[in-house]
Design a protein around this motif. Structure first.
Motif, PDB file in Angstrom:
ATOM      1  N   PRO A  52      42.851 -18.370  -3.202  1.00 53.69           N
ATOM      2  CA  PRO A  52      44.097 -18.881  -2.608  1.00 53.69           C
ATOM      3  C   PRO A  52      44.199 -18.633  -1.099  1.00 53.69           C
ATOM      4  CG  PRO A  52      44.549 -17.737  -4.675  1.00 53.69           C
ATOM      5  CD  PRO A  52      43.115 -17.484  -4.351  1.00 53.69           C
ATOM      6  N   LEU A  53      43.789 -17.436  -0.654  1.00 53.61           N
ATOM      7  CA  LEU A  53      43.871 -17.168   0.792  1.00 53.61           C
ATOM      8  C   LEU A  53      42.868 -18.029   1.556  1.00 53.61           C
ATOM      9  CD1 LEU A  53      45.075 -15.644   3.142  1.00 53.61           C
ATOM     10  CD2 LEU A  53      43.445 -13.795   2.744  1.00 53.61           C
ATOM     11  N   ASP A  54      41.661 -18.187   1.016  1.00 49.30           N
ATOM     12  CA  ASP A  54      40.680 -19.060   1.675  1.00 49.30           C
ATOM     13  C   ASP A  54      41.225 -20.477   1.816  1.00 49.30           C
ATOM     14  OD1 ASP A  54      38.753 -17.103   2.002  1.00 49.30           O
ATOM     15  OD2 ASP A  54      37.775 -17.521   0.088  1.00 49.30           O
ATOM     16  N   THR A  55      41.889 -20.949   0.762  1.00 48.89           N
ATOM     17  CA  THR A  55      42.433 -22.316   0.795  1.00 48.89           C
ATOM     18  C   THR A  55      43.473 -22.450   1.915  1.00 48.89           C
ATOM     19  OG1 THR A  55      42.081 -22.495  -1.577  1.00 48.89           O
ATOM     20  CG2 THR A  55      43.594 -24.087  -0.591  1.00 48.89           C
ATOM     21  N   LEU A  56      44.318 -21.435   2.049  1.00 50.98           N
ATOM     22  CA  LEU A  56      45.339 -21.483   3.099  1.00 50.98           C
ATOM     23  C   LEU A  56      44.700 -21.454   4.489  1.00 50.98           C
ATOM     24  CD1 LEU A  56      48.085 -19.126   1.639  1.00 50.98           C
ATOM     25  CD2 LEU A  56      48.235 -21.596   1.983  1.00 50.98           C
ATOM     26  N   LEU A  57      43.718 -20.593   4.674  1.00 51.52           N
ATOM     27  CA  LEU A  57      43.060 -20.524   5.988  1.00 51.52           C
ATOM     28  C   LEU A  57      42.347 -21.837   6.308  1.00 51.52           C
ATOM     29  CD1 LEU A  57      41.591 -16.886   5.906  1.00 51.52           C
ATOM     30  CD2 LEU A  57      43.594 -17.684   7.157  1.00 51.52           C
ATOM     31  N   ASP A  58      41.753 -22.424   5.283  1.00 50.01           N
ATOM     32  CA  ASP A  58      41.050 -23.700   5.502  1.00 50.01           C
ATOM     33  C   ASP A  58      42.008 -24.836   5.856  1.00 50.01           C
ATOM     34  OD1 ASP A  58      38.648 -22.501   5.010  1.00 50.01           O
ATOM     35  OD2 ASP A  58      38.491 -23.175   2.924  1.00 50.01           O
ATOM     36  N   ALA A  59      43.285 -24.662   5.547  1.00 49.90           N
ATOM     37  CA  ALA A  59      44.254 -25.728   5.841  1.00 49.90           C
ATOM     38  C   ALA A  59      44.560 -25.823   7.332  1.00 49.90           C
ATOM     39  CB  ALA A  59      45.553 -25.473   5.070  1.00 49.90           C
ATOM     40  N   VAL A  60      44.211 -24.776   8.088  1.00 47.52           N
ATOM     41  CA  VAL A  60      44.508 -24.790   9.533  1.00 47.52           C
ATOM     42  C   VAL A  60      43.416 -25.572  10.255  1.00 47.52           C
ATOM     43  CG1 VAL A  60      44.861 -23.387  11.594  1.00 47.52           C
ATOM     44  CG2 VAL A  60      45.647 -22.554   9.374  1.00 47.52           C
ATOM     45  N   PRO A  61      43.746 -26.704  10.834  1.00 42.91           N
ATOM     46  CA  PRO A  61      42.703 -27.495  11.497  1.00 42.91           C
ATOM     47  C   PRO A  61      42.333 -26.904  12.856  1.00 42.91           C
ATOM     48  CG  PRO A  61      44.807 -28.621  11.633  1.00 42.91           C
ATOM     49  CD  PRO A  61      45.059 -27.352  10.888  1.00 42.91           C
ATOM     50  N   ALA A  62      41.122 -27.186  13.285  1.00 46.49           N
ATOM     51  CA  ALA A  62      40.663 -26.697  14.592  1.00 46.49           C
ATOM     52  C   ALA A  62      41.054 -27.692  15.676  1.00 46.49           C
ATOM     53  CB  ALA A  62      39.152 -26.525  14.564  1.00 46.49           C
ATOM     54  N   LEU A  63      41.381 -27.160  16.838  1.00 42.40           N
ATOM     55  CA  LEU A  63      41.693 -28.019  17.982  1.00 42.40           C
ATOM     56  C   LEU A  63      40.397 -28.625  18.517  1.00 42.40           C
ATOM     57  CD1 LEU A  63      43.874 -28.829  20.112  1.00 42.40           C
ATOM     58  CD2 LEU A  63      43.115 -26.858  21.418  1.00 42.40           C
ATOM     59  N   ALA A  64      40.385 -29.948  18.645  1.00 46.20           N
ATOM     60  CA  ALA A  64      39.189 -30.619  19.175  1.00 46.20           C
ATOM     61  C   ALA A  64      39.367 -30.856  20.674  1.00 46.20           C
ATOM     62  CB  ALA A  64      38.984 -31.949  18.462  1.00 46.20           C
TER      63      ALA A  64
END
Lengths: 147, 195
Positions: A52-64
Motif C-alpha cells: 500500500p505505501l509503495d502504491t501511494l509513493l508511485d502515485a506521485v508523478p515526477a516533474l519533467a
C-alpha cells in the motif's frame, strides 16, 4: 551484506527500508531474497504489507523538464564548446533537442527559413537606414524629447 | 594506454567519456550529458522544492556547475551522477533553508505534473497528501527516500550521495517509511482506496 541465503529477518529489514519492489533491493541480495519469497508464505506476507505505501509513493508523478529549461541549460554551456565543432544544423538540433529530431519538424524549420528570406527580400524598399543614420535619428529623438 | 581508452571499464562511470569530450570542447557532448541527466535532476529538485519554477532554477544552477567542473573532472573519485545528485540536494537544501528563514512557503505552480482536477479530484488529493507527508519527514529521511524510491539509485550510490554507510542509509529509509505509513495509512486509512 553479500549472502548466499536470506533469513526472514533480513528480508523484513530489506522491505522495511526499500519497500516491496525487488528492483529497489540491493543487487547483491536480490536473488536470495526472491528465492526466499518463492518458498516462504511469511516472506510473501511481509511483502504484501509494503505494497500500500509503495502504491501511494508511485502515485506521485515526477516533474519533467520543460523544453525551455533544456534550451537554457544548453545556452549556459562553456563558450569553448559552442563553436568550431559540428555543423550549424547540429547546433540547431542540440538546441531543439527531441523536438528537433521529429521528422515533421525539419521541413517546418526549412520553410520558416525560406519565408524569412523572402519576406526580408521583398520588404526591402531601399530606404534602410545605415547605422550612422540610426544613431543620428536617436540623437534627434533625444533632442526632441526635451520639448 | 589501454586503460585510457576504456575509462568506463576502469571506473564504472558511464559519464566519464562524455565529460572528457566536454573538456575537449565538444558541444554535442554537452547536449548528450544534458539529455542523460536533466530529467532526473529536475525530478529530484521538484520533489524537494514543491514547485516548477524553483526546481528549474536549481536544475539550471546545477548544470552551470557541471560546465565549470566538467573539464577538470577526474576519474577515480566520486561517480559523476553521485556528485550531480549531491549538488542538487545541497542547492535545494539551501533554498529550503532560506524559505524557512524568511517564512516563505513554496509558491507557484505544483512541482509535479500532477493530474488536473478534470483527471480526477480524488487522485490529485492523494498526490497532494503524499507530497505533504513527504514534506513532514526529517530532511535526511526524505532525501534517502527520494534517492532510493523516486530516483531509483542503488543503495551504495544513494549512501555515497548522502555521505553515509549503507547501514545508516537503511536505518534512515526504514524510519522514513515507518513515519510515512503512520501519516498516510494509519491516520488516513482509506487513502489507498482512492488511488
Amino acid at each position: 551484506m553479500m549472502s548466499e541465503t536470506m533469513t526472514l529477518e533480513r528480508l523484513r529489514a530489506l522491505i522495511a527500508a526499500y519497500g516491496g519492489k525487488p528492483s529497489n533491493w540491493p543487487a547483491a541480495e536480490r536473488a536470495a531474497a526472491e528465492a526466499l519469497l518463492a518458498r516462504s508464505p511469511e516472506a510473501r506476507a511481509a511483502l504484501a504489507e509494503a505494497e500500500p505505501l509503495d502504491t501511494l509513493l508511485d502515485a506521485v508523478p515526477a516533474l519533467a523538464p520543460s523544453p525551455a529549461l533544456r534550451a537554457a541549460v544548453l545556452a549556459g554551456m562553456p563558450r569553448s564548446n559552442r563553436s568550431g565543432r559540428g555543423t550549424w544544423w547540429q547546433g540547431m538540433r542540440d538546441l531543439l533537442g527531441e523536438f528537433g529530431t521529429l521528422p515533421a519538424v525539419r521541413p517546418l524549420l526549412f520553410a520558416s527559413l525560406l519565408l524569412g528570406l523572402f519576406a526580408g527580400y521583398f520588404s526591402d524598399d531601399g530606404s534602410t537606414e545605415s547605422n550612422t543614420d540610426l544613431i543620428q535619428l536617436a540623437v534627434y529623438d533625444d533632442a526632441y524629447s526635451e520639448y | 594506454m589501454a586503460d585510457r581508452q576504456r575509462p568506463e571499464a576502469e571506473t564504472g562511470d558511464p559519464d566519464l567519456e562524455i565529460l572528457r569530450r566536454i573538456g575537449a570542447g565538444d558541444g554535442a557532448a554537452c547536449a548528450l550529458l544534458v539529455d542523460r541527466h536533466l530529467r532526473r535532476i529536475t525530478a529530484l529538485a521538484g520533489h524537494m522544492l514543491g514547485n516548477r519554477a524553483d526546481a528549474e532554477d536549481v536544475a539550471q544552477e546545477v548544470f552551470l556547475r557541471v560546465w565549470k567542473q566538467a573539464p577538470a573532472w577526474r576519474s577515480g573519485e566520486a561517480k559523476f551522477s553521485t556528485w550531480l545528485h549531491r549538488v542538487t540536494i545541497n542547492l535545494c537544501t539551501d533554498r529550503l533553508r532560506r524559505r524557512r528563514e524568511t517564512g516563505l512557503e513554496a509558491a507557484g505552480d505544483p512541482a509535479s505534473d500532477a493530474p488536473l482536477p478534470d483527471a480526477g479530484l480524488q487522485e490529485a488529493a492523494v498526490v497532494a497528501r503524499v507530497q505533504a507527508a513527504l514534506a513532514q519527514l526529517p530532511d535526511r529521511q526524505r532525501e534517502a527516500i527520494l534517492l532510493c524510491h523516486f530516483q531509483e539509485l542503488g543503495n551504495i550510490e544513494a549512501a555515497a550521495v548522502l555521505d553515509l554507510s549503507v547501514e545508516a542509509l537503511e536505518s534512515l529509509l526504514a524510519r522514513g517509511r515507518r513515519r510515512l505509513r503512520q501519516l498516510l495509512l494509519e491516520e488516513v486509512p482509506d487513502l489507498t482506496g482512492s488511488t
